[in-house]
Design an enzyme around this catalytic site. Structure first.
Site, mmCIF file in Angstrom:
data_model
loop_
_atom_site.group_PDB
_atom_site.id
_atom_site.type_symbol
_atom_site.label_atom_id
_atom_site.label_comp_id
_atom_site.label_asym_id
_atom_site.label_seq_id
_atom_site.Cartn_x
_atom_site.Cartn_y
_atom_site.Cartn_z
ATOM 1 N N GLN A 83 0.805 -1.212 0.000
ATOM 2 C CA GLN A 83 0.000 0.000 0.000
ATOM 3 C C GLN A 83 0.844 1.271 0.000
ATOM 4 O OE1 GLN A 83 -2.482 -0.536 3.477
ATOM 5 N NE2 GLN A 83 -3.415 -2.391 2.658
ATOM 6 N N HIS A 147 -0.720 -0.221 5.549
ATOM 7 C CA HIS A 147 -1.101 0.831 6.504
ATOM 8 C C HIS A 147 -0.072 1.961 6.617
ATOM 9 C CE1 HIS A 147 -3.750 -2.425 8.663
ATOM 10 N NE2 HIS A 147 -4.018 -2.304 7.371
#
Length: 367
Positions: A83, A147
Site C-alpha cells: 500500500q 497501513h
C-alpha cells in the site's frame, strides 16, 4: 425436495449480496472523464491556473493542463511496496506567494529494513521539483506492505495535519505515544512542532502526535463550517470509521473496534471503553474508504454541506447525508466505475474523483 439445496444457496447468495450492497444507487448523477489513463491517482491538487498535479502511486507526478500530461521530474526515491508509494499531494495555503507543495510518500531513509511514511515539501520549478525538505519521517522502517496512511490537510490556522497507519503492527504502535504509526500528527508548515501539541511535555513521546489509536486513516478533510478535522480509517473486517479529531484523544484501535479479524475471529470483545472516542459513523461490512471531502459549493443543490467518501472495495462514491453531525443516509454515486481512491473539490466548485485505472472524473448532478 431435491431443489432445497439450490434454493438455500440462492437465498444465501442473495442475503450476502444485500449485506454488501445495502446502500442504494443514486442514478441522478453523471460524470465526465477529465484526465484519462491514470493507474492509481492516490492524490491530486489544483494549481492556481486551474491545472492539476496528480500523484501516481508508483512514483510519478503528472502535470495536466489543456489536455496535455507532462511528468514532473525531481522526485526523491519512492519506496513502492504493498500500500506504500507516492501518496498525497497538497499546496500550501499561501502557495501563490511561497510556492510550497507538500507530499506524503514512503521512503527507505532512516533505520531498519523496508520503509515508512515521509512528509516533505518542495517547489515546482518549470518541469521539475526543487528545494526538497523532509519535514517528518516515521520510524522505524518496516518491510510490511500495509497501513502507510497518509492524507494531508492544512487547518485555518496554517497547521499541517497528516496521518500514518499502524503499519500492520496493531498491538504495539497505535496505543504507544512514544512510537510512530497509528496516529494523526500536527506540525507547522516548516516541519517544526507546535508548542501546544498535546504530548510536547511528555518524556519520550513523539511530539508531533495530535491523536492516537488509529488503524489506517486514508481520508482526511476540513469541515467547511466548524473547521474541525474529519478523518476516516480502514477497519479490519468491518469497522471502517469516520472520526472527528480532537487534540490528544485516543480513538481506541485495537482495544475497541466494530470489526473482527479477516478470518472472522475476534481480537477484542468490546466496542466502547472509557477514555476512548467513539466514531460518529462506522461501516459493517467495510467499504474500504479512501478519499474524503465535503461538498462546499452551490453546484450540487441540496447536496451542499454533505460528505463524500470513496469506496475501494465496492467501487463507488458514497454520498453521506449529514444531520447534527451524524450520517443519516448513504447513497452510491459513480457506481461501478472503479476503485475510488481520491476526492477533491476543484476551484470551479465541482467535485473531482480519482478512480483507479480510469483517471480523474468530474462529478455531474443529473442524468
Amino acid at each position: 425436495m431435491k431443489f432445497k439445496p439450490l434454493i438455500l444457496t440462492i437465498i444465501l447468495i442473495s442475503t450476502c449480496t444485500c449485506a454488501q450492497d445495502k446502500n442504494p444507487v443514486n442514478k441522478e448523477n453523471n460524470h465526465e472523464v477529465v484526465v484519462s489513463d491514470i493507474a492509481i491517482p492516490w492524490g491530486f491538487t489544483f494549481l492556481p491556473d486551474g491545472s492539476m498535479l496528480i500523484n501516481e502511486k508508483t512514483g510519478e507526478v503528472i502535470h495536466f493542463k489543456d489536455g496535455v500530461k507532462t511528468e514532473i521530474l525531481g522526485l526523491p526515491d519512492i519506496y513502492v511496496r504493498g500500500q506504500g508509494g507516492l501518496m498525497d499531494i497538497l499546496l500550501h495555503p499561501d502557495y501563490k506567494n511561497n510556492g510550497w507543495v507538500y507530499f506524503s510518500y514512503a521512503s527507505t531513509s532512516g533505520k531498519g529494513d523496508g520503509g515508512n511514511t515521509t512528509i516533505a515539501r518542495a517547489k515546482l520549478d518549470h518541469k521539475q521539483f526543487a528545494s526538497w525538505e523532509i519535514l517528518y519521517k516515521a520510524s522505524p522502517n518496516s518491510s510490511r506492505g500495509q497501513h502507510f496512511g497518509s492524507r494531508l490537510v492544512f487547518d485555518i490556522e496554517g497547521y499541517l495535519y497528516f496521518t500514518i497507519g499502524d503499519r500492520g503492527n496493531r498491538d504495539v504502535n497505535p496505543q504507544d505515544i512514544t512510537r510512530d504509526c497509528g496516529k494523526v500528527y500536527r506540525i507547522n508548515d516548516d516541519g517544526s512542532i507546535p508548542q501546544d501539541n498535546p504530548f510536547v511535555g511528555i518524556s519520550k513521546a513523539k511530539k508531533a502526535i495530535y491523536s492516537y489509536g488509529h488503524r489506517n486513516p486514508q481520508g482526511m478533510t476540513l469541515h467547511p463550517v466548524t473547521n474541525k478535522i474529519w478523518t476516516h480509517e480502514h477497519g479490519p473486517k468491518g469497522g471502517d470509521e469516520i472520526n472527528i479529531i480532537e487534540k490528544g484523544k485516543n480513538y481506541g484501535w485495537p482495544i475497541i473496534s466494530y470489526g473482527v479479524n479477516y478470518s472472522g475471529t475476534k481480537f477484542t470483545d468490546i466496542t466502547e471503553k472509557e477514555g476512548m472516542e467513539q466514531p460518529i459513523h462506522y461501516w459493517d461490512p467495510s467499504i474500504a474508504p479512501s478519499g474524503m471531502v465535503f461538498i462546499n459549493s452551490d453546484k450540487y443543490g441540496d447536496w451542499k454541506g454533505h460528505l463524500l467518501v470513496g469506496s475501494l472495495k465496492f467501487q463507488y462514491l458514497d454520498l453521506c447525508t449529514l444531520k447534527n453531525g451524524k450520517v443519516v443516509k448513504e447513497e452510491r454515486l459513480l457506481d461501478g466505475l472503479g476503485r475510488v481512491r481520491s476526492v477533491e473539490q476543484g476551484p470551479d466548485g465541482y467535485i473531482y474523483v480519482g478512480i483507479e485505472n480510469l483517471g480523474i472524473v468530474k462529478l455531474l448532478r443529473g442524468k
